[in-house]
Design an enzyme around this catalytic site. Structure first.
Site, PDB file in Angstrom:
ATOM      1  N   PHE A 106       0.837  -1.191   0.000  1.00  0.00           N
ATOM      2  CA  PHE A 106       0.000   0.000   0.000  1.00  0.00           C
ATOM      3  C   PHE A 106       0.874   1.244   0.000  1.00  0.00           C
ATOM      4  O   PHE A 106       2.060   1.170   0.337  1.00  0.00           O
ATOM      5  CB  PHE A 106      -0.924  -0.007   1.234  1.00  0.00           C
ATOM      6  N   GLN A 110      -8.193  14.690   3.198  1.00  0.00           N
ATOM      7  CA  GLN A 110      -7.482  13.826   2.259  1.00  0.00           C
ATOM      8  C   GLN A 110      -8.211  13.690   0.922  1.00  0.00           C
ATOM      9  O   GLN A 110      -9.388  13.342   0.891  1.00  0.00           O
ATOM     10  CB  GLN A 110      -7.309  12.439   2.864  1.00  0.00           C
ATOM     11  N   HIS A 134      -8.212  11.327  -2.154  1.00  0.00           N
ATOM     12  CA  HIS A 134      -7.728  10.053  -2.683  1.00  0.00           C
ATOM     13  C   HIS A 134      -7.446  10.275  -4.162  1.00  0.00           C
ATOM     14  O   HIS A 134      -8.272  10.858  -4.864  1.00  0.00           O
ATOM     15  CB  HIS A 134      -8.794   8.969  -2.487  1.00  0.00           C
ATOM     16  N   LEU A 159     -14.798   5.412  -5.406  1.00  0.00           N
ATOM     17  CA  LEU A 159     -13.415   5.086  -5.104  1.00  0.00           C
ATOM     18  C   LEU A 159     -12.921   3.876  -5.883  1.00  0.00           C
ATOM     19  O   LEU A 159     -13.585   2.847  -5.941  1.00  0.00           O
ATOM     20  CB  LEU A 159     -13.316   4.784  -3.601  1.00  0.00           C
ATOM     21  N   GLU A 202      -6.580   2.119  -3.609  1.00  0.00           N
ATOM     22  CA  GLU A 202      -5.137   2.208  -3.778  1.00  0.00           C
ATOM     23  C   GLU A 202      -4.524   0.840  -4.091  1.00  0.00           C
ATOM     24  O   GLU A 202      -3.435   0.742  -4.650  1.00  0.00           O
ATOM     25  CB  GLU A 202      -4.554   2.730  -2.454  1.00  0.00           C
ATOM     26  N   ARG A 241      -0.828   9.442  -0.531  1.00  0.00           N
ATOM     27  CA  ARG A 241      -1.965  10.027  -1.243  1.00  0.00           C
ATOM     28  C   ARG A 241      -1.836  11.535  -1.448  1.00  0.00           C
ATOM     29  O   ARG A 241      -2.212  12.050  -2.499  1.00  0.00           O
ATOM     30  CB  ARG A 241      -3.244   9.728  -0.470  1.00  0.00           C
ATOM     31  N   HIS A 267     -11.867  12.233   0.325  1.00  0.00           N
ATOM     32  CA  HIS A 267     -11.998  10.868   0.796  1.00  0.00           C
ATOM     33  C   HIS A 267     -12.067  10.746   2.311  1.00  0.00           C
ATOM     34  O   HIS A 267     -12.809   9.925   2.842  1.00  0.00           O
ATOM     35  CB  HIS A 267     -10.797  10.071   0.281  1.00  0.00           C
ATOM     36  N   ARG A 294      -3.083  10.824   6.140  1.00  0.00           N
ATOM     37  CA  ARG A 294      -3.237   9.423   6.550  1.00  0.00           C
ATOM     38  C   ARG A 294      -2.691   8.488   5.479  1.00  0.00           C
ATOM     39  O   ARG A 294      -2.906   8.717   4.283  1.00  0.00           O
ATOM     40  CB  ARG A 294      -4.714   9.114   6.768  1.00  0.00           C
TER      41      ARG A 294
END
Lengths: 586, 247
Positions: free
Chosen positions: A117, A231, A233, A243, A246, A288, A356, A391
């Site tokens: 990730f 955030q 995304h 979405l 990721e 991100r 996001h 995050r």
């Protein structure tokens, strides 16, 4: 007014709320637990999380690595004692979920599988194909059904916290089915109400994510912390904002501009890595904030891909092959085909950054306690903070488990320590006043404003001025606009004045929550004259540790802008440094 | 970017003001790529704020927006306007009482879900400190499909037996019980059998298969039901004809 008596009220029945309720029920079967949510638990937005949950499990990984990735990923705004607690508890929580039946994807030897990730130096993201949040939510919900002490109040919308003598003592809530206000008496309340992405027009967030839990605490005097960190995304479908996890990039998908160039190499995240062989913590596996910001620059340079829904970039997964896409990313394939008409097996999918997640939220300490005794918070609505200024993907599912449980244990200690209830007369009067406020909103005539009208203006303001890059002038304008919207909110008149499942009323209350949260976002952003993580100021392009290595705290005021104050960041072992996503090439 | 006029005929019912349900017609301009849910949201925002329905994720995973669209149980967020010609008729999910407009009362479903004990009853208790239970990809595959149910209840609205026999536990709840029964970590089948092998359990299913046809997640509850029937029959034979083989 009907009164329900509980020991602990848990508000919100998503991942954090369910985890908290189960922890309470397990720890002391005698505790009376009221689990309140404006939707049925399975509808909670935890279900939409796709990629997975981070926790150290494999032999080549360490808690140290997870800590360093998280703190650096958060641009050193995380509280490091909280991050230490998170990474230590994470594996236990994920194994606990496995013991409750969560269908984690597996290695051939039967152990739990992990995937790469963004921003993580090792593979440590536990996953259940690309429906990880869905499976976590349903596992928790189904597990919760075996505890008789968890009494659920589905489709109850909380309107106000009740407090007396400086202690939280319950809340008032509307039963959607009847329209009646109920009073919940409790020694402790845990808020697990989720984020507030619906302040923005283009978001991965479901309709329910309107910051209600944040607003409740905020209005009760608890500050909202680090709200300016929103955030984006990098990869949402341009048509709907849906979405695409990721994990698309974790599995090897790459991002292209209109010239077919993997442009992340031009923004400090290169050199280019071999196609189909993703390298951890660089290129498409950068964090991100950096990836979304890179897209913004590409757009300015004219390198974006035009679509009928605006500028996009391309997420190319073709080289993964149909078998791997079906096995690891079935939802991604299904949604790309359904909502964009593009099959990732045969074509690159247009995507663009989309709102996001809220790094900020209700200010809590490492025990998930707020400044109001008896009030706790966990999950996206809370800010512990383990996410800092940005995050890392797959830390939020872990956070809601670790801190959902932590909030439960703290609340239980508080209840068992003999916390006194407030004075009945005062609480009763407060509940009656809360009821009157809802009646007034419902019956008010001669109003000039509508819910949909104000909501649209709010969303437009947020998109225009509180996006990926911000300026002082734009933020000042947004603050003025939001102050005006808050004033005009008092002149709303509902079209629907009936009692049963009144969504006109519900949406009006949700709008009130969002306006309060939005103002906390823009005021905190205006006050933070630096660029850090997801908060980027064109007029203050550098990180400024001397002045802003601090948490923002926004304090509510009923008629004026919030007061913004600051508190220290807890640093235990990692001094602020350079965030390096060059794959070790620098 | 294409926009076209769309006519929707939506069932309206407010128990406080209406004696019985009625249909209301709306004509609105909709974009080509919209789903029925987008049209409902557009109506609520611009024409009629009193219209009531449930929705949240807009990505077919939260299960809120199940409704009858032209007589078929569908998720409104995954029903594309382009797939319909003429007036689109929207009604609440069949067989559930109407709370208001497109919002149904789902207490019955929630009760049934809880009754089948849809949680892991471990075959062998193992402390968390000992790590995860081992489960091979093949073992996972045996039940994975049945974990995908989003509780949207389309299968109940499609099931003629549920319409006839409201006590019938129904497809989603039985499929969920089957999901745990098939899990290599689980040992709770006997406890669940009491509910699902009872009269209002699997034996009420007439194997029309409508549940699997309408399932938006391809869970195949009909397949689960048949497997439960076969397993229950084997149980019966074991018990009655081969008592020496009893577990």
């Amino acid at each position: 007014m009907e009164t329900i008596r509980a020991d602990v009220v848990v508000l919100g029945a998503g991942g954090a709320g369910l985890r908290a309720a189960i922890a309470l029920a397990e720890a002391d079967p005698a505790l009376r637990i009221a689990l309140i949510s404006k939707v049925y638990p399975m509808r909670s937005h935890t279900c939409a999380a796709e990629g997975g949950a981070a926790g150290v499990i494999k032999a080549d990984d360490s808690l140290e690595h997870h800590f360093n990735d998280t703190v650096g990923g958060g641009d050193w705004l995380c509280d490091q004692d909280a991050v230490e607690y998170l990474v230590r508890e994470a594996p236990k929580e994920l194994i606990q979920l496995e013991h409750w039946g969560c269908p984690w994807s597996r290695e051939s030897n039967g152990s739990v599988a992990v995937r790469p990730f963004g921003g993580m130096i090792k593979q440590r993201t536990w996953f259940a194909a690309d429906k990880s949040g869905f499976h976590i939510l349903h596992t928790l919900f189904q597990t919760s059904l075996q505890f008789a002490s968890i009494r659920r109040f589905d489709e109850f919308y909380a309107t106000e916290l009740l407090a007396d003598e400086g202690r939280c003592a319950g809340l008032t809530a509307i039963e959607m089915r009847s329209g009646q206000i109920h009073r919940f008496d409790a020694r402790a309340v845990i808020i697990a109400g989720g984020g507030a992405g619906r302040m923005f027009p283009f978001t991965t967030n479901g309709a329910i994510k309107t910051g209600d839990g944040m607003a409740l605490a905020y209005r009760a005097g608890v500050p909202l912390k680090d709200m300016e960190f929103v955030q984006y995304h990098p990869t949402g479908l341009p048509s709907t904002g849906t979405l695409l996890t990721e994990a698309c990039r974790g599995e090897g998908g790459v991002l292209l501009n209109r010239n077919g160039r993997r442009f992340l190499q031009d923004y400090g995240m290169g050199p280019e890595t071999p196609l189909g062989h993703p390298v951890l913590k660089t290129m498409e596996l950068g964090p991100r904030d950096r990836v979304s910001q890179a897209f913004w620059h590409e757009q300015r340079k004219g390198n974006a891909v035009p679509t009928q829904w605006g500028d996009a970039m391309l997420l190319d997964m073709r080289h993964l092959g149909e078998k791997k896409i079906n096995e690891r990313l079935p939802l991604v394939r299904d949604m790309s085909i359904s909502y964009m008409g593009v099959d990732p097996v045969t074509d690159p999918v247009p995507v663009r950054p989309v709102v996001h997640y809220m790094m900020g939220g209700i200010h809590t300490d490492i025990r998930a306690a707020t400044s109001l005794p008896g009030l706790y918070a966990a999950g996206e609505c809370a800010c512990v903070s383990i996410n800092g200024a940005n995050r890392l993907g797959s830390n939020s599912l872990t956070e809601l488990l670790v801190f959902g449980r932590r909030a439960a244990l703290s609340a239980m200690e508080y209840v068992q320590s003999g916390a006194r209830p407030g004075a009945e007369a005062a609480l009763s009067a407060a509940a009656v006043a809360a009821q009157a406020r809802i009646r007034d909103l419902m019956q008010r005539g001669g109003g000039t404003e509508t819910v949909a009208g104000l909501r649209k203006e709010m969303m437009h303001t947020m998109e225009q001025h509180a996006g990926i890059y911000r300026t002082g002038d734009g933020l000042a304008e947004a603050c003025g606009k939001l102050a005006d919207l808050r004033r005009r909110y008092a002149r709303i008149e509902l079209h629907d004045k009936t009692n049963v499942y009144n969504t006109d009323l519900l949406q009006a209350l949700e709008l009130g929550s969002m306006l309060d949260c939005a103002e906390a976002v823009t005021q905190s952003a205006l006050a933070r004259k630096e660029s850090r993580g997801a908060h980027q100021r064109l007029d203050f392009a550098e990180r400024d540790d001397r002045n802003y290595l601090r948490h923002s705290l926004a304090f509510y005021h009923p008629t004026q802008a919030p007061r913004v104050d600051y508190s220290d960041v807890v640093i235990t072992k990692s001094q602020p440094g350079v965030r390096d996503y060059s794959g070790g090439h620098k | 970017m294409g926009e076209r006029p769309v006519e929707l005929e939506i069932l309206r019912y407010n128990p406080e003001t209406d004696r019985e349900p009625r249909f209301q017609r709306y004509s609105v301009g909709c974009r080509e790529e919209w789903v029925v849910l987008d049209a409902l949201n557009h109506i609520k925002e611009t024409v009629d704020p009193t219209l009531s329905y449930r929705w949240s994720c807009h990505m077919a995973v939260c299960g809120s927006c199940g409704m009858m669209i032209n007589g078929e149980p569908k998720l409104a967020c995954k029903s594309f306007l382009r797939d319909y010609v003429g007036v689109i008729r929207v009604e609440p999910l069949a067989y559930f009482p109407i709370e208001r407009d497109l919002v149904t009362v789902i207490d019955d479903f929630m009760d049934k879900l809880a009754r089948v004990k849809p949680y892991l009853i471990p075959k062998r208790e193992q402390p968390v400190s000992d790590g995860e239970y081992r489960q091979t990809p093949a073992e996972l595959k045996k039940f994975k499909q049945y974990t995908l149910c989003i509780n949207c209840m389309l299968c109940y609205a499609a099931c003629p037996q549920y319409g006839l026999i409201p006590k019938y536990i129904g497809p989603a709840a039985i499929a969920l019980a089957h999901r745990y029964n098939q899990d290599s970590r689980d040992g709770g089948r006997d406890q669940r059998q009491e509910e699902i092998a009872a009269t209002e359990g699997v034996w009420d299913c007439s194997f029309v298969g409508a549940c699997s046809e309408v399932c938006p997640e391809h869970v195949d509850p009909a397949g689960a039901l048949q497997q439960v029937k076969i397993a229950s029959t084997v149980d019966w034979y074991r018990e009655h004809l081969m008592p020496w083989k009893k577990k």
